[in-house]
Enzyme design. Structure first.
Site: not given
Length: 466
Positions: A240-242
């Site tokens: 994910s973006k994290r």
């Protein structure tokens, strides 16, 4: 051309992410290897979330990666008449029914099922209903899933997979507003487009036993399936973006080369012995679903960075120069007045891991005035270097062979006259030419900058020193 027909079918509700790009790549490689057909289909039935901007981003990313398709792009939003016809076919042959249950009723049924430990699936209230509660009652259309037995398919990657039909739901295939749902249209499109193999992420495994009965009820041949493992972040959770950038085009903007991204993506789940570096031609020759692993791949940004550095180091300076021009423009550097970009690239290839790094390292070549680092000036442009710079200026002015060898000879004359080695002269000259202590080889910098710009910068430094 073989009978193999595969597809990539993204939803245009955002950018093309890493996982989707790998799925597209696997389909592309198998189609090219087996002389099959690679189809691009845009699954835009979600009219609220689908945007033209996202469609453009997907097409741009496919082009950047070099994944050319043979047919398409086809848009599901343009095929609603076909879907309505197929829904009616299922209603007519008894494989689907109209469901008039309200959302409140469905919520109550779901809660009741969960309280008794059952699965929160539709209980079939309208499955055998013949009449609507009233003439204007809204309805959805549900598919009559088989109530008994099993649905089995042999996954080309995971092997045989079996689901008990009693656990399947009577899924909605047409909403109350008349729009079709994903699990229905994907079956119709895959069949109508003659697809023989569906390669997709393994988050779709649970959709397969719902889609196969629909396929059979419509009289379509059931294609083969291959579900590729997920891509995880370093912490083993879903990427994910994290975990950093997940958009393919974000990596282009970060200075990555498409061949590095392709090489990295294919190795996220596929292997060929211990080989790490593959050209696209090699991938087409060697790719096989037999070597796709069952375990999830872990996204490793450092490995991608290493591959990118490899491709930059071994890249064509002319091509890299054009790409470098774009990245320099982003930071406000005009390359129209300055050295030839391929020559600049050659001085930076060994030390640049991304084109962004290369652009940052190349800025000094194109500035009218050197931007000096004050600490470097204080340390290296000292009064005892005045005679050294004056000597170098004189010999460079006299230099008639402006090549690496000619420039090296001029520096050697300075070293002979001053009794200093290059290690004592170099830092001061580097600060004079680039403003700081980090740059390519001094001889390379002088050669690429050119005679007039190099002398201008040395004389400016001499003024500062005085």
């Amino acid at each position: 051309m073989s009978d193999l027909r595969v597809r990539f079918a993204p939803s245009p509700t955002g950018y093309l992410h890493i996982g989707g790009a790998r799925t597209a790549l696997f389909n592309y490689l198998l189609a090219r290897k087996e002389s099959g057909t690679f189809i691009l289909r845009i699954e835009d039935t979600d009219v609220v979330r689908s945007t033209q901007e996202s469609v453009d981003a997907i097409l741009q990313a496919m082009e950047w990666l070099g994944l050319s398709y043979d047919e398409g792009p086809f848009y599901q939003s343009e095929r609603f008449d076909l879907y309505r016809c197929k829904v009616q076919q299922l209603l007519d042959n008894g494989h689907a029914y109209r469901c008039y249950c309200s959302q409140e009723e469905l919520d109550a049924k779901r809660e009741a099922a969960m309280k008794t430990g059952g699965k929160p699936k539709y209980d079939g209230t309208c499955r055998n209903r013949n009449e609507p509660p009233n003439a204007d009652a809204p309805f959805v259309v549900r598919f009559k899933s088989p109530l008994e037995g099993e649905t089995t398919f042999v996954d080309r990657i995971k092997g045989p997979i079996t689901f008990r039909n009693e656990e399947l739901d009577d899924i909605i295939i047409q909403r109350s507003d008349g729009t079709p749902t994903y699990n229905f249209v994907v079956v119709v499109d895959d069949a109508e487009m003659g697809l023989t193999l569906i390669i997709r992420g393994d988050d779709h495994v649970n959709n397969t036993p719902r889609q196969i009965p629909i396929c059979q009820a419509l009289g379509y041949p059931v294609p083969q399936f291959a579900h590729v493992p997920m891509i995880l972040g370093a912490d083993k959770s879903r990427l994910s973006k994290r975990h950093g950038a997940t958009s393919v085009m974000a990596y282009r903007d970060l200075g990555y080369l498409p061949e590095a991204m392709v090489n990295y993506l294919v190795r996220l789940g596929w292997s060929f012995g211990d080989q790490e570096i593959f050209s696209m031609d090699e991938l087409v020759d060697k790719f096989s679903l037999d070597n796709v692993g069952k375990a999830a791949g872990v996204f490793n940004p450092e490995k991608l960075l290493w591959l990118n550095a490899h491709y930059i180091k071994n890249g064509d300076p002319v091509r890299l120069g054009e790409l470098l021009r774009e990245h320099l423009a982003v930071i406000g550097i005009d390359t129209a007045k300055g050295p030839a970009l391929p020559a600049v690239v050659k001085t930076l290839q060994e030390r640049s891991r991304t084109l962004v790094e290369m652009a940052e390292g190349a800025t000094f070549y194109f500035r009218d005035e050197v931007e000096f680092d004050e600490e470097a000036v204080a340390k290296f442009l000292t009064s005892d270097k005045q005679s050294v710079l004056e000597c170098l200026i004189r010999h460079l002015e006299e230099c008639s062979d402006w090549s690496h060898d000619g420039i090296a000879a001029a520096f050697q004359q300075v070293m002979d006259e001053t009794g200093l080695k290059l290690g004592k002269i170099g830092p001061s000259v580097r600060v004079a030419l680039v403003g700081g202590t980090t740059s390519p080889s001094i001889y390379e910098v002088v050669e690429v900058l050119g005679k007039a710009p190099s002398l201008k910068r040395l004389k400016k430094a001499l003024e500062i020193l005085k």
